[in-house]
Design a protein around this motif. Structure first.
Motif, PDB file in Angstrom:
ATOM      1  N   GLU A 189       0.791  -1.226   0.000  1.00 39.03           N
ATOM      2  CA  GLU A 189       0.000   0.000   0.000  1.00 39.03           C
ATOM      3  C   GLU A 189       0.824   1.278   0.000  1.00 39.03           C
ATOM      4  OE1 GLU A 189      -3.104  -0.084   2.979  1.00 39.03           O
ATOM      5  OE2 GLU A 189      -2.978  -2.284   3.076  1.00 39.03           O
ATOM      6  N   GLY A 190       2.125   1.192   0.280  1.00 37.20           N
ATOM      7  CA  GLY A 190       2.974   2.368   0.271  1.00 37.20           C
ATOM      8  C   GLY A 190       2.965   3.126   1.584  1.00 37.20           C
ATOM      9  N   LEU A 191       3.773   4.171   1.645  1.00 39.51           N
ATOM     10  CA  LEU A 191       3.948   4.939   2.875  1.00 39.51           C
ATOM     11  C   LEU A 191       2.685   5.687   3.288  1.00 39.51           C
ATOM     12  CD1 LEU A 191       7.516   6.478   2.480  1.00 39.51           C
ATOM     13  CD2 LEU A 191       6.767   4.822   4.214  1.00 39.51           C
ATOM     14  N   ARG A 192       1.868   6.092   2.332  1.00 32.29           N
ATOM     15  CA  ARG A 192       0.690   6.895   2.660  1.00 32.29           C
ATOM     16  C   ARG A 192      -0.281   6.140   3.552  1.00 32.29           C
ATOM     17  NH1 ARG A 192      -1.912   9.801  -2.472  1.00 32.29           N
ATOM     18  NH2 ARG A 192      -3.150  10.634  -0.734  1.00 32.29           N
ATOM     19  N   SER A 193      -0.238   4.829   3.511  1.00 33.32           N
ATOM     20  CA  SER A 193      -1.149   4.037   4.337  1.00 33.32           C
ATOM     21  C   SER A 193      -0.876   4.199   5.819  1.00 33.32           C
ATOM     22  CB  SER A 193      -1.057   2.555   3.952  1.00 33.32           C
ATOM     23  OG  SER A 193      -1.522   2.363   2.641  1.00 33.32           O
ATOM     24  N   PHE A 194       0.356   4.573   6.172  1.00 27.52           N
ATOM     25  CA  PHE A 194       0.691   4.742   7.585  1.00 27.52           C
ATOM     26  C   PHE A 194       0.116   6.034   8.163  1.00 27.52           C
ATOM     27  CE2 PHE A 194       4.115   1.942   6.068  1.00 27.52           C
ATOM     28  CZ  PHE A 194       3.965   0.895   6.966  1.00 27.52           C
ATOM     29  N   ALA A 195      -0.467   6.876   7.310  1.00 26.21           N
ATOM     30  CA  ALA A 195      -1.098   8.115   7.779  1.00 26.21           C
ATOM     31  C   ALA A 195      -2.599   8.098   7.562  1.00 26.21           C
ATOM     32  CB  ALA A 195      -0.485   9.316   7.061  1.00 26.21           C
ATOM     33  N   ARG A 196      -3.144   6.951   7.216  1.00 26.60           N
ATOM     34  CA  ARG A 196      -4.584   6.872   6.959  1.00 26.60           C
ATOM     35  C   ARG A 196      -5.364   7.110   8.257  1.00 26.60           C
ATOM     36  NH1 ARG A 196      -6.005   1.850   3.527  1.00 26.60           N
ATOM     37  NH2 ARG A 196      -4.921   3.169   2.003  1.00 26.60           N
ATOM     38  N   GLY A 197      -6.303   8.044   8.213  1.00 22.70           N
ATOM     39  CA  GLY A 197      -7.087   8.378   9.395  1.00 22.70           C
ATOM     40  C   GLY A 197      -6.438   9.394  10.311  1.00 22.70           C
ATOM     41  N   TYR A 198      -5.286   9.930   9.901  1.00 15.77           N
ATOM     42  CA  TYR A 198      -4.535  10.854  10.768  1.00 15.77           C
ATOM     43  C   TYR A 198      -5.322  12.138  11.046  1.00 15.77           C
ATOM     44  CZ  TYR A 198      -0.673  13.888  12.246  1.00 15.77           C
ATOM     45  OH  TYR A 198       0.132  14.767  12.934  1.00 15.77           O
ATOM     46  N   SER A 199      -5.984  12.686  10.027  1.00 19.41           N
ATOM     47  CA  SER A 199      -6.716  13.940  10.224  1.00 19.41           C
ATOM     48  C   SER A 199      -7.855  13.763  11.217  1.00 19.41           C
ATOM     49  CB  SER A 199      -7.257  14.447   8.887  1.00 19.41           C
ATOM     50  OG  SER A 199      -8.092  13.470   8.277  1.00 19.41           O
ATOM     51  N   ALA A 200      -8.523  12.613  11.181  1.00 15.53           N
ATOM     52  CA  ALA A 200      -9.610  12.374  12.137  1.00 15.53           C
ATOM     53  C   ALA A 200      -9.086  12.293  13.562  1.00 15.53           C
ATOM     54  CB  ALA A 200     -10.352  11.080  11.770  1.00 15.53           C
ATOM     55  N   VAL A 201      -7.914  11.702  13.724  1.00 20.35           N
ATOM     56  CA  VAL A 201      -7.314  11.610  15.054  1.00 20.35           C
ATOM     57  C   VAL A 201      -6.972  12.994  15.589  1.00 20.35           C
ATOM     58  CG1 VAL A 201      -5.206  10.887  16.261  1.00 20.35           C
ATOM     59  CG2 VAL A 201      -6.468   9.263  14.866  1.00 20.35           C
ATOM     60  N   LEU A 202      -6.458  13.875  14.723  1.00 22.01           N
ATOM     61  CA  LEU A 202      -6.124  15.228  15.157  1.00 22.01           C
ATOM     62  C   LEU A 202      -7.376  16.004  15.565  1.00 22.01           C
ATOM     63  CD1 LEU A 202      -3.346  16.389  12.679  1.00 22.01           C
ATOM     64  CD2 LEU A 202      -3.130  15.195  14.859  1.00 22.01           C
ATOM     65  N   LEU A 203      -8.462  15.818  14.838  1.00 19.23           N
ATOM     66  CA  LEU A 203      -9.705  16.496  15.181  1.00 19.23           C
ATOM     67  C   LEU A 203     -10.240  16.043  16.534  1.00 19.23           C
ATOM     68  CD1 LEU A 203     -11.576  16.489  11.740  1.00 19.23           C
ATOM     69  CD2 LEU A 203     -10.538  18.443  12.915  1.00 19.23           C
ATOM     70  N   ARG A 204      -9.875  14.828  16.910  1.00 23.17           N
ATOM     71  CA  ARG A 204     -10.314  14.332  18.218  1.00 23.17           C
ATOM     72  C   ARG A 204      -9.338  14.702  19.323  1.00 23.17           C
ATOM     73  NH1 ARG A 204      -9.940   8.030  19.257  1.00 23.17           N
ATOM     74  NH2 ARG A 204      -7.751   8.656  19.301  1.00 23.17           N
ATOM     75  N   SER A 205      -8.049  14.461  19.102  1.00 24.93           N
ATOM     76  CA  SER A 205      -7.072  14.603  20.182  1.00 24.93           C
ATOM     77  C   SER A 205      -6.858  16.055  20.576  1.00 24.93           C
ATOM     78  CB  SER A 205      -5.730  13.989  19.765  1.00 24.93           C
ATOM     79  OG  SER A 205      -5.175  14.673  18.654  1.00 24.93           O
TER      80      SER A 205
END
Length: 248
Positions: free
Chosen positions: A214-230
């Motif tokens: 899947e490549g490197l981008r898969s390791f950041a999947r869902g990152y924006s949602a986590v920031l909106l929560r944390s």
């Protein structure tokens, strides 16, 4: 670290303890106890974390998820990714609390003093400035202490907003530091396959498989949602924790 300590200053009450922004003070915050907290979380709560993630990934109920893990893998099924949890939680909590304490120590006394003077009446501007800038005196013998005078009015609001910002930024730094590992752990814990059929059987193997397919981008999947929560959660959680500490 406790931001406040009980001292009988003047008429009594709580006063914030002066904090150092030195490298040594910050290093003390990033201490063994931060890692031990994360280790305790990883050791005690991991089976519940596995059950929750497995349930969410498979879109099934808690009882069905628990039964599937027990039937296919026994008790070992509840300890998927157990070793990697000891890398994730200690690192995350170490960065989380250290970042918050370090950010709180950034110089802000000048802004707080200015806000205290601005909120005071014009006739009392001189005394307000002196109260904001002068160190408090402990006891009746005139012995000076490094205890700062608690701000009021606009300065209190400014301090509350500053601590909320520190909490939000600490949460963002925490999740940023461990998010690739969180992606890997979520794959391991939520995988529908069991036993020898599992693809994500270890953290290292999971890293390799995700990167290769899947490549490197898969390791950041869902990152924006986590920031909106944390961000918002920790902007409230940590300042409230600070405010409650004197009463603990």
């Amino acid at each position: 670290l406790r931001a406040q300590t009980r001292r009988g200053v003047g008429s009594g009450g709580w006063r914030p303890r002066a904090q150092s922004c030195s490298a040594a003070a910050i290093a003390r915050d990033f201490s063994l106890r931060r890692f031990l907290r994360g280790g305790c979380i990883a050791a005690l709560l991991h089976p519940l974390w596995v059950l929750k993630t497995h349930q969410q990934a498979q879109r099934i109920g808690a009882a069905e998820a628990a039964a599937g893990l027990l039937r296919a893998e026994g008790l070992r099924g509840f300890f998927r990714g157990y070793v990697s949890g000891f890398a994730r939680f200690p690192l995350a909590l170490g960065i989380f609390f250290t970042a918050y304490e370090a950010l709180k120590r950034l110089p802000s006394s000048a802004a707080t003093s200015a806000a205290a003077v601005a909120s005071a009446p014009a006739t009392d501007a001189t005394s307000a400035a002196a109260a904001a800038l002068a160190p408090a005196t402990v006891g009746g013998g005139g012995e000076s202490s490094s205890v700062a005078v608690a701000p009021s009015g606009a300065a209190s609001v400014q301090e509350l907003l500053a601590r909320a910002g520190c909490g939000a930024l600490a949460g963002v730094l925490c999740w940023t530091s461990i998010y690739p590992l969180d992606v890997v752990q979520s794959r391991m814990l939520g995988e529908a396959a069991y036993g020898s059929e599992r693809v994500y059987s270890s953290a290292l193997r999971s890293f390799k498989h995700i990167y290769r397919t899947e490549g490197l981008r898969s390791f950041a999947r869902g990152y924006s949602a986590v920031l909106l929560r944390s961000g918002p959660v920790n902007a409230v959680l940590l300042p409230v924790s600070d405010a409650a500490q004197p009463f603990a």
